[in-house]
Design an enzyme around this catalytic site. Structure first.
Site, mmCIF file in Angstrom:
data_model
loop_
_atom_site.group_PDB
_atom_site.id
_atom_site.type_symbol
_atom_site.label_atom_id
_atom_site.label_comp_id
_atom_site.label_asym_id
_atom_site.label_seq_id
_atom_site.Cartn_x
_atom_site.Cartn_y
_atom_site.Cartn_z
ATOM 1 N N LYS A 72 0.836 -1.214 0.000
ATOM 2 C CA LYS A 72 0.000 0.000 0.000
ATOM 3 C C LYS A 72 0.858 1.246 0.000
ATOM 4 O O LYS A 72 0.469 2.262 -0.554
ATOM 5 C CB LYS A 72 -0.970 -0.010 1.183
ATOM 6 N N LYS A 75 -3.358 -10.452 -6.930
ATOM 7 C CA LYS A 75 -4.614 -10.703 -6.203
ATOM 8 C C LYS A 75 -5.753 -9.850 -6.773
ATOM 9 O O LYS A 75 -5.524 -8.696 -7.127
ATOM 10 C CB LYS A 75 -4.383 -10.329 -4.721
ATOM 11 N N LYS A 106 -10.486 -4.995 -4.663
ATOM 12 C CA LYS A 106 -11.645 -4.141 -4.914
ATOM 13 C C LYS A 106 -11.239 -2.751 -5.393
ATOM 14 O O LYS A 106 -12.029 -2.040 -5.984
ATOM 15 C CB LYS A 106 -12.609 -4.085 -3.723
#
Ligand code: TYM
Length: 336
Positions: free
Chosen positions: A115, A197, A200
């Site tokens: 992130k 992965k 969303k």
């Protein structure tokens, strides 16, 4: 602490429209626990603000995530469904656990590394201490089992280490939780890049299938899914895309790899992709219909949130009072 039931806790961030990764890796398994378990399912809005959110969208997604919990089969009468920021003990315990979590441990978290690479202009302290808040979520309820996808395994191991460290210093305070990771669907990959992965927050809409996508969109996205230049439906080197589709098909139909290979022998990728799309769309259609109905009844969703927060708070307060006592805080006399 005496418990007459096993405790289950999990959470989902209202940080985007949920995908079939969230569904197969987590939410679908939330309904798997028998009635002798007490299950808490939280919409973790405090975690979501570690990345910048548009306030109106965060609010809408918080309602939506709760509605999805219910639409996926979680009965608010049998489960405690609530919003994290409604129970202030989460933030309170997170601060305390920060003081029992090591800088080196947090630095090793792969989600933090990913992130901070993705949001290089906003590497805030909350993003770094995210796992202590997650440990607080879990440990507040004396949780035994945490159903999650495999990407959360590292955070869960850290929650266990924090619990054991605290218990070691102050004697038994927290139950040490176990992960509950499904066999099929623990790690659903992107349809555009099957080495990544499914997430969303992916900006490429063809990479993700959302729980609320309509039937045509689901079938179209699977048709476009990246595979390889071969034609055999089986797992193998260089066949990440097909392997991912097999995992999805298996999770929706319950079929094993051998059964899937047999079913599609000599039929090619086109037919296989169409079948995966159909299986997924069939499974999600009732969820979407129920979701649409629930989103039309905000008052009901607010009643569920209020009831859930009251139940959660009662149990969270019990753990907090024990924690304060153990570390040497004076219990405040109420009313002040
Ligand atoms: P979040 O919001 O990213 O994802 C929610 C759940 O979905 C699972 N998941 C997946 N499973 C399979 N394949 C995928 N592609 C996929 N993507 C997501 C996640 O593993 C997760 O179970 N930190 C957590 C939220 C959280 C939490 C907690 C979870 C906060 N506090 C306490 C359990 C207990 C997160 O970011 O999940």
């Amino acid at each position: 602490m005496f418990k007459d039931k096993k405790i289950v806790f999990s959470g989902v961030q209202p940080s985007g429209t949920l995908t079939i990764g969230n569904y197969l890796g987590a939410i679908r398994n939330f309904t798997a626990f028998p009635e002798d378990h007490h299950c808490y399912y939280c919409v973790v809005d405090e975690h979501a603000i570690t990345v910048r959110q548009v306030p109106a969208e965060l609010r809408r997604r918080t309602y939506e995530t709760l509605a999805l919990y219910i639409a996926c089969g979680l009965d608010p009468e049998k489960n405690t469904l609530f919003v994290q920021s409604h129970v202030s003990e989460h933030a309170e315990l997170a601060w305390i656990l920060n003081c029992y979590t090591m800088f080196g441990e947090l630095s090793r978290m792969t989600q933090f590394k990913d992130k901070s690479a993705k949001h290089a202009d906003n590497i805030n302290a909350g993003l770094f201490t995210y796992p202590s808040l997650m440990a607080a979520d879990i440990l507040l309820y004396q949780t035994d089992l945490v159903p999650v996808g495999s990407d959360q395994k590292q955070h869960l191991e850290l929650s266990r280490d924090i619990a054991m460290r605290f218990n070691g210093v102050y004697s038994d305070t927290f139950t040490v939780p176990e992960p509950y990771i499904p066999e099929a669907g623990a790690r659903i990959m992107s349809l555009a890049d099957p080495t990544k992965k499914m997430s969303k927050s992916d900006e490429n809409e063809n990479a993700v299938v959302r729980i609320l996508d309509d039937r045509d969109a689901i079938i179209r996205k699977f048709k476009r899914a990246v595979t390889d230049s071969g034609s055999e439906v089986r797992r193998g080197e260089g066949k990440d895309g097909v392997g991912n589709l097999m995992s999805i098909y298996s999770a929706f139909t319950g079929k094993t790899d051998v059964e899937i290979e047999r079913e599609f022998e000599g039929r090619g990728y086109g037919e296989f992709k169409a079948a995966v799309g159909e299986a997924c769309a069939d499974a999600l259609a009732p969820v979407k219909a129920e979701f649409d109905r629930l989103m039309g009844d905000k008052k009901y969703l607010e009643d569920v949130m209020a009831k859930g927060a009251a139940e959660a708070k009662q149990n969270a307060a019990r753990t907090m009072s024990k924690v304060r006592r153990k570390i040497g805080f004076i219990e405040a006399r109420r009313p002040f």
